[in-house]
Scaffold this motif. Sequence first.
Motif, short mmCIF file in Angstrom:
data_model
loop_
_atom_site.label_atom_id
_atom_site.label_comp_id
_atom_site.label_asym_id
_atom_site.label_seq_id
_atom_site.Cartn_x
_atom_site.Cartn_y
_atom_site.Cartn_z
N GLU A 1 -28.85 44.02 17.82
CA GLU A 1 -28.63 45.43 18.19
C GLU A 1 -27.18 45.65 18.62
O GLU A 1 -26.56 46.65 18.25
CB GLU A 1 -29.56 45.85 19.34
CG GLU A 1 -31.04 45.95 18.96
CD GLU A 1 -31.38 47.26 18.26
OE1 GLU A 1 -30.46 47.93 17.76
OE2 GLU A 1 -32.58 47.60 18.23
N ASN B 1 -24.30 47.90 16.76
CA ASN B 1 -23.58 48.93 17.50
C ASN B 1 -22.07 48.78 17.35
O ASN B 1 -21.35 49.76 17.17
CB ASN B 1 -23.95 48.89 18.99
CG ASN B 1 -25.23 49.65 19.29
OD1 ASN B 1 -25.79 50.29 18.42
ND2 ASN B 1 -25.67 49.55 20.53
N HIS C 1 -20.49 51.98 15.75
CA HIS C 1 -19.87 52.86 16.75
C HIS C 1 -18.44 52.46 17.12
O HIS C 1 -17.74 53.23 17.76
CB HIS C 1 -20.69 52.89 18.04
CG HIS C 1 -22.12 53.31 17.85
ND1 HIS C 1 -22.47 54.55 17.37
CD2 HIS C 1 -23.29 52.66 18.08
CE1 HIS C 1 -23.81 54.63 17.31
NE2 HIS C 1 -24.31 53.50 17.74
N GLY D 1 -31.25 51.13 20.47
CA GLY D 1 -30.58 49.83 20.51
C GLY D 1 -30.27 49.33 21.92
O GLY D 1 -30.68 48.23 22.30
MG LIG Z 1 -27.69 50.93 18.30
#
Ligand SMILES: [Mg+2]
Lengths: 140, 117
Positions: free
Chosen positions: A49, A53, A57, A111
């Motif tokens: 996770e 990310n 992101h 997440g």
């Molecule tokens: Mg996530």
Amino acid sequence: MSEPLKFTYSVDGDNFTSAGQASVQVKKVLRRLGLDPETIRRVSIAMYEGEINMVIHAGGGEAEVLIHEDCVEIILRDKGPGIADIEQAMQEGFSTAPDNIRSLGFGAGMGLPNMKRYTDDMQIESQVGVGTTITMRVNL
Amino acid sequence: MKISEIRDLLGAAVLCGDEMDRDILSACGSDMMSDVLAYVKNQAVLLTGLVNPQVIRTAVMMDMICIIFVRSKQPSAQMIEFAEENGLTVLTTPLRMYEACGKLYAAGLKGNGEVNE
Ligand SMILES: [Mg+2]
Ligand SMILES: Nc1ncnc2c1ncn2[C@@H]1O[C@H](COP(=O)(O)OP(=O)(O)OP(=O)(O)O)[C@@H](O)[C@H]1O
């Protein structure tokens, strides 16, 4: 105390297809070390996770996994945009992922809560415009 | 429920894996991988309409044993190879998600919250 075993991975932020490969490697390493399957699963999911990310992101980053005598420590560092409101980001269902990320199967806003759920300790340090470091521990 | 029963109920084709006798204890149907990652159960099957390498990685991270692609979705050769390396059975069914899940549920395969004994 002996030195912890340490593994480092660089996570490519430009390649969604390869996102998660570091976690796959870590899972293999932990299996080879003979850790119990439940612990391996918790470490794998939390790191996976976090790795995803960093890719979706934060434009990628670095992952470090340390195997101590009493725990597995996962450190994820990125130089992405940072998280302005950590409490909000930790809520189930909160996501800033755009539609193109959702169509790839991510952006449910689950997440970070999952990372917290599967680990014994999780610390987020983040500064807007500087980056994010997440440190997680799973006890052995 | 054995993988062979699932295959027959869904009229599914087997893309890899030859352990048709393996027992499945729970199931999860979703196109959002973090929803899948939220509920770990042993010997689980994943039904999904999403086709990318993250589906296989998600199943591997969770120690799932079978993936079913709905609406006749076809994973790439690379995805199948990675699934095979990790001992996963991969099926593809022409049914839609709702129908595929409904058939398995009606035949007695429970979801995440209520695992089969
Ligand atoms: Mg996530
Ligand atoms: N490394 C990061 N850098 C910057 N922002 C982040 C980072 N990790 C998470 N975030 C922010 O926190 C939000 C919540 O993250 P979380 O992992 O819970 O959900 P998500 O990634 O959006 O969706 P999911 O994980 O369910 O696929 C993200 O939408 C994003 O805004």
